[in-house]
Design a protein around this motif. Structure first.
Motif, PDB file in Angstrom:
ATOM      1  N   ARG A  28      -3.271  -3.256  39.852  1.00 29.54           N
ATOM      2  CA  ARG A  28      -3.089  -2.673  41.191  1.00 29.54           C
ATOM      3  C   ARG A  28      -1.703  -2.953  41.714  1.00 29.54           C
ATOM      4  NH1 ARG A  28      -7.368  -3.226  45.891  1.00 29.54           N
ATOM      5  NH2 ARG A  28      -5.421  -2.794  46.918  1.00 29.54           N
ATOM      6  N   LYS A  58     -15.391  -4.933  46.614  1.00 25.36           N
ATOM      7  CA  LYS A  58     -15.827  -3.961  47.616  1.00 25.36           C
ATOM      8  C   LYS A  58     -16.522  -2.802  46.929  1.00 25.36           C
ATOM      9  CE  LYS A  58     -11.252  -1.876  47.717  1.00 25.36           C
ATOM     10  NZ  LYS A  58     -10.070  -1.630  48.484  1.00 25.36           N
ATOM     11  N   LYS A  59     -17.396  -2.178  47.709  1.00 22.55           N
ATOM     12  CA  LYS A  59     -18.096  -0.993  47.225  1.00 22.55           C
ATOM     13  C   LYS A  59     -17.080   0.120  47.077  1.00 22.55           C
ATOM     14  CE  LYS A  59     -22.145  -0.457  48.705  1.00 22.55           C
ATOM     15  NZ  LYS A  59     -23.452  -0.233  48.198  1.00 22.55           N
ATOM     16  N   ARG A  60     -17.269   0.935  46.081  1.00 19.75           N
ATOM     17  CA  ARG A  60     -16.307   1.996  45.798  1.00 19.75           C
ATOM     18  C   ARG A  60     -16.938   3.345  46.097  1.00 19.75           C
ATOM     19  NH1 ARG A  60     -11.800   2.498  41.619  1.00 19.75           N
ATOM     20  NH2 ARG A  60     -11.735   4.728  41.304  1.00 19.75           N
ATOM     21  N   GLN A  66     -21.261   1.406  42.299  1.00 14.69           N
ATOM     22  CA  GLN A  66     -19.894   1.193  41.819  1.00 14.69           C
ATOM     23  C   GLN A  66     -19.149   0.238  42.747  1.00 14.69           C
ATOM     24  OE1 GLN A  66     -17.461   4.541  40.853  1.00 14.69           O
ATOM     25  NE2 GLN A  66     -19.043   5.509  39.617  1.00 14.69           N
ATOM     26  N   TYR A  67     -18.486  -0.742  42.109  1.00  9.95           N
ATOM     27  CA  TYR A  67     -17.763  -1.755  42.861  1.00  9.95           C
ATOM     28  C   TYR A  67     -16.400  -1.973  42.222  1.00  9.95           C
ATOM     29  CZ  TYR A  67     -22.375  -2.658  44.694  1.00  9.95           C
ATOM     30  OH  TYR A  67     -23.598  -2.512  45.283  1.00  9.95           O
ATOM     31  N   GLU A  68     -15.419  -2.247  43.084  1.00  2.59           N
ATOM     32  CA  GLU A  68     -14.088  -2.616  42.608  1.00  2.59           C
ATOM     33  C   GLU A  68     -13.925  -4.111  42.855  1.00  2.59           C
ATOM     34  OE1 GLU A  68      -9.747  -0.725  42.979  1.00  2.59           O
ATOM     35  OE2 GLU A  68     -10.606  -1.347  44.893  1.00  2.59           O
ATOM     36  N   VAL A  96     -13.306  -1.721  37.819  1.00  5.27           N
ATOM     37  CA  VAL A  96     -14.320  -0.908  38.477  1.00  5.27           C
ATOM     38  C   VAL A  96     -15.590  -1.022  37.636  1.00  5.27           C
ATOM     39  CG1 VAL A  96     -14.966   1.399  39.257  1.00  5.27           C
ATOM     40  CG2 VAL A  96     -12.568   0.654  39.397  1.00  5.27           C
TER      41      VAL A  96
END
Length: 170
Positions: A28, A58-60, A66-68, A96
């Protein structure tokens, strides 16, 4: 075969099947400052290295599964004798994940312990390559105990909350 109350109870007690898939991994953000090359350091250099680790999850998007998960490293290297900076490496590495079957009360811990364990070998490789390419011996990070890191963060948050409640009562 007939269904009996005992059969239903046994089936209900079976643990949920946890499913985890890595959908993507990426850098990132990354910054490497070779201070030694910019300023120069004389004499023999004995480095002292400090590694700071921070995690974020966090939720994506709109997909509930799906979470990041982001592993943030802040690595500084200084000379042992004078404390002169040698290099600074800041890295944010994200993964992810699609996660199914983890009970909601355990999801936070799962995201901040299991997911970083999966991406850590890639983080270690990036740190090694960047420090080597920056003119230093490759830095091979020690394995990070994500369970201890998680427990320390939970304890820190509980202490901060207790202090905030203490100030509110005063």
């Amino acid at each position: 075969m007939t269904d009996t109350p005992e059969t239903g109870a046994t089936e209900a007690q079976q643990p949920l099947q946890i499913s985890q898939r890595v959908l993507a991994q990426y850098v990132r953000d990354m910054s490497f400052e070779n201070i030694m090359a910019q300023k120069g350091v004389s004499g023999e250099v004995q480095p002292e290295i400090q590694v700071g680790v921070n995690l974020d999850a966090k939720k994506r998007g709109t997909d509930d599964e799906q979470y990041e998960v982001i592993t943030k490293l802040n690595i500084t290297s200084k000379t042992k004798d004078k404390g002169d900076p040698l290099f600074i490496l800041e890295l944010e590495y994200a993964g992810v994940f699609k996660i199914e079957g983890v009970p909601a009360p355990q999801l936070h811990a799962y995201l901040l312990i299991e997911c970083p364990r999966i991406t850590f070998p890639f983080v270690r490789r990036i740190v090694s390559d960047v420090t080597r390419d920056g003119g230093f011996p490759p830095l091979n990070l020690e394995t990070i105990d994500f369970v201890a890191l998680y427990r320390n963060e939970i304890a820190r948050r509980a202490q901060a909350q207790a202090e905030a409640n203490g100030k509110a009562d005063a």
